[in-house]
Enzyme design. Structure first.
Site, PDB file in Angstrom:
ATOM      1  CG  ASP A 174       1.742  -0.830  -9.752  1.00 28.09           C
ATOM      2  OD1 ASP A 174       3.113  -0.669  -9.981  1.00 28.09           O
ATOM      3  OD2 ASP A 174       0.999  -0.664 -10.933  1.00 28.09           O
ATOM      4  CE1 TYR A 175      -1.368  -0.124  -3.427  1.00 32.56           C
ATOM      5  CE2 TYR A 175      -0.617  -1.436  -1.497  1.00 32.56           C
ATOM      6  CZ  TYR A 175      -1.690  -1.059  -2.370  1.00 32.56           C
ATOM      7  OH  TYR A 175      -2.817  -1.301  -2.026  1.00 32.56           O
TER       8      TYR A 175
END
Length: 658
Positions: free
Chosen positions: A336-337
């Site tokens: 989830d970067y």
């Protein structure tokens, strides 16, 4: 700055939404996963805001007199939400347009205030369909230079809604522009039916480039593999006529990005949306898209390959939507970067010249800088090997990830049992045991069934508030969270899903990730007394000299006194959200924290030179403007439900004299 940038064999990608964690208890520190400068006339607002620098040239308030700053006025929107199953955050950055300070509330009502006294002038209610997300990160303004000075909607405000409409209203009256779309609104098409209202929404400020309105979207995280498309839509600013669209994910084999989706996987996945604010350079006719990850966030076995244009910066021609250049920050994102914040468009000293640059801060704590005309890196980067062990069966891992060379990293990257921390030896021992039981290691250690520690967490590091830039000193100031997170991929047959489980404050968040073999569980890594298992500070404010590449200063951001019910301030940092504002008075203003304080720091040293208590957490970005010859600093203070912060509905303004 370094010369001779190291070239990468890969470079491309894309954008998306947010998530949040919270944990109660003694010293409870909420973790949320999850967007600026001066405001004058409509064109100034558009140009300054869309450059993303969060800098005000005003200097009436400065280091010498900031101690006399006091509350000038306070306005209440009347919107305080106490429901526990609704994502609610007052994140707006008000805009001074045509003499009124325009506020966008959590329900996306627009309220025009007198900037000198906070009295209400007009209200516009979009009357949107009720949905699960209540927040607004701002509006945009555009002046029609071809229209007569006294015409209706000479200057119009553009607002996106939770039910995915684009609305244009007159800046002076708040009434819909009759010549735009259908009586002032455009119903934007979704790529497929939603599984719940608000699965696709227009969350952040629309971009305006040479009369073209460009709209991104939020796509609800980790609901399903075949999520709706995160395509970007463009409309004529006068008529609302659709002009072009761009899908950050390839849908046909002829798309150049399809080569980075292996085994013919391109086309089924969704998201890749642009949930953070875009940046615009009208002189180049370019709009810059910070893209996010494809669906779903933490499992990529169904989308092998680097996955361009996800998790990237993508520069498009504003007039046509054509890709001009792109760069991918995270190959095959499993953490989830996303690209979480608006790029900063600055003029940077480089090799003895001033170069039009784009600066991007990331959740990973890394900073990348490009020539915004061409995408040429102005700071070198290298592709470094990253962990290849511990992933779930069927996962595909990128062998390398890009790392900038010559700039400081603003987050802790990785965690081991030896890094365990606690207020007591018992806490530390229990944290060390917990870490040793999980999958741990350096940044980019893959998610697992065992549970993997993400450090930085999916909330960052830096997040949607991004950084602020001072053109005189070349300092970039950035807030950053430092609380680790645990993500666990649970085989679907081993867990029973409950309604709304993903948004229950104080519990692990469970996401269905339908269409994959796993259900996703995320939670902060906390001790038995509710404190992070890592050493403080748990949030920092950093100043980086972009001309030299050095870290000028770094300080803890926030006190734990309210969280721990202490009778004194203890600056250990608290997780938070929002961005900073730099002023020509040599000050950095920021809310951000869970201690309900609004602070001013000395830009040169990082010393706190002023602070005041807020009626609620100020998880937004401050603005500065001048009215009747006086400088004001304004912040929305309403808190954030998923951080467990103090809630409220205030817009607060400060000045030196009453």
């Amino acid at each position: 700055m370094r010369k001779n940038p190291v070239r990468s064999p890969q470079g491309s990608r894309r954008g998306r939404l947010l998530k949040h964690l919270a944990a109660p208890g003694a010293l409870s520190l909420a973790l949320a996963i999850a967007a600026f400068g001066p405001a004058f006339g409509a064109e100034d607002v558009t140009n300054q805001r869309q450059m993303g620098v969060k800098f005000s040239p005003l200097k009436q308030i400065n280091k010498d007199n900031v101690g006399a700053l006091q509350l000038a006025w306070e306005y209440h929107t009347g919107e305080v939400n106490h429901l526990t199953n609704v994502l609610d955050a007052f994140e707006d950055e008000p805009s001074l347009i045509d003499g009124s300070l325009v506020v966008c509330t959590t329900s996306r009502r627009l309220i025009a205030l007198d900037p000198a006294n906070g009295k209400q002038r007009w209200v516009y209610d979009p009357r949107q369909v009720s949905a699960g997300m209540r927040k607004c990160r701002g509006i945009s303004a555009w002046s029609d230079n071809a229209a007569p000075a006294d015409s209706t909607c000479k200057t119009r405000l553009f607002l996106g809604t939770v039910d995915y409409r684009l609305i244009a209203v007159d800046s002076k009256t708040g009434k819909p522009c009759p010549d735009f779309g259908d009586h002032g609104q455009v119903h934007m098409p979704k790529s497929k039916p939603e599984i719940f209202p608000g699965e696709v929404a227009a969350g952040s400020r629309p971009a305006v480039v040479n009369g073209v309105v460009v709209v991104g979207s939020t796509v609800a995280d980790d609901q399903r593999f075949d999520a709706p498309s995160g395509r970007v839509l463009a409309f004529d600013a006068r008529s609302g006529k659709p002009l072009w669209e761009f899908d950050p994910l390839p849908r046909t084999s002829s798309d150049p990005a399809a080569a980075t989706w292996l085994n013919g996987s391109a086309g089924e996945e969704g998201a890749g949306n642009v949930w953070a604010e875009m940046a615009v350079d009208e002189s180049l006719d370019l709009v810059y898209l910070p893209t996010s990850s494809p669906s779903v966030d933490f499992y990529g076995g169904l989308r092998p390959g680097a996955n361009a244009y996800a998790d990237s910066i993508v520069a498009l021609k504003g007039s046509t939507g054509q890709v001009v250049w792109h760069f991918q920050f995270t190959h095959h994102n499993l953490w989830d970067y996303d690209t979480p914040s608006q790029p900063l468009l600055i003029d940077l000293p480089y090799n003895g010249k001033s170069v039009p640059a784009l600066v991007q801060t990331l959740k990973t704590g890394m900073i990348f800088i490009f020539d915004r005309r061409t995408g040429e890196p102005l700071v070198p980067y290298v592709e470094r090997p990253v962990p290849q062990q511990g992933a779930v069966p069927g996962e595909w891992l990128s062998p390398t990830q890009p790392f900038p060379v010559g700039l400081p990293i603003l987050a802790v990257q990785g965690l081991t049992p030896d890094d365990a921390w606690g207020f007591t030896p018992i806490d530390r021992r229990l944290c060390k045991k917990r870490i040793s039981e999980l999958n741990y290691g350096p940044i980019y250690t893959p998610p697992s069934e065992k549970g993997t520690i993400l450090m930085p967490a999916a909330a960052g590091g830096p997040n949607w508030g991004g950084g602020a830039y001072d053109p005189a000193s070349h300092l970039l100031v950035v807030p950053s969270n430092r609380v680790p997170m645990v993500v666990t991929l649970v085989p679907r047959e081993k867990i029973k899903l409950s309604k709304d489980q993903a948004i229950e404050t104080g519990k692990p968040m469970i996401f269905p990730s339908a269409g994959t073999p796993y259900v996703t569980k995320i939670e902060p890594l906390l001790s038995s007394v509710g404190t992070p298992c890592t050493a403080p500070p748990w949030a920092v404010l950093s100043a980086v000299d972009l001309a030299s590449g050095s870290l000028r200063w770094q300080v803890a951001l926030g006190s734990i006194e309210k969280l721990a019910h202490l009778p004194f301030s203890w600056e250990l940092g608290t997780p938070g959200a929002g961005g900073p504002l730099i002023t020509a008075g040599g000050l950095v203003f920021i809310g951000y924290t869970l201690d309900d304080e609004f602070r001013a720091f000395d830009l040169r040293t990082g010393d706190t030179v002023w602070k005041t208590s807020l009626p609620a957490a100020g998880m937004a970005t401050p603005v500065a403007y001048e009215a009747n010859g006086e400088q004001y600093v304004v912040l929305t203070a309403g808190g954030h439900s998923m951080y467990g912060s103090t809630k409220g509905d205030s817009v607060v303004a400060y000045n030196l004299r009453q």
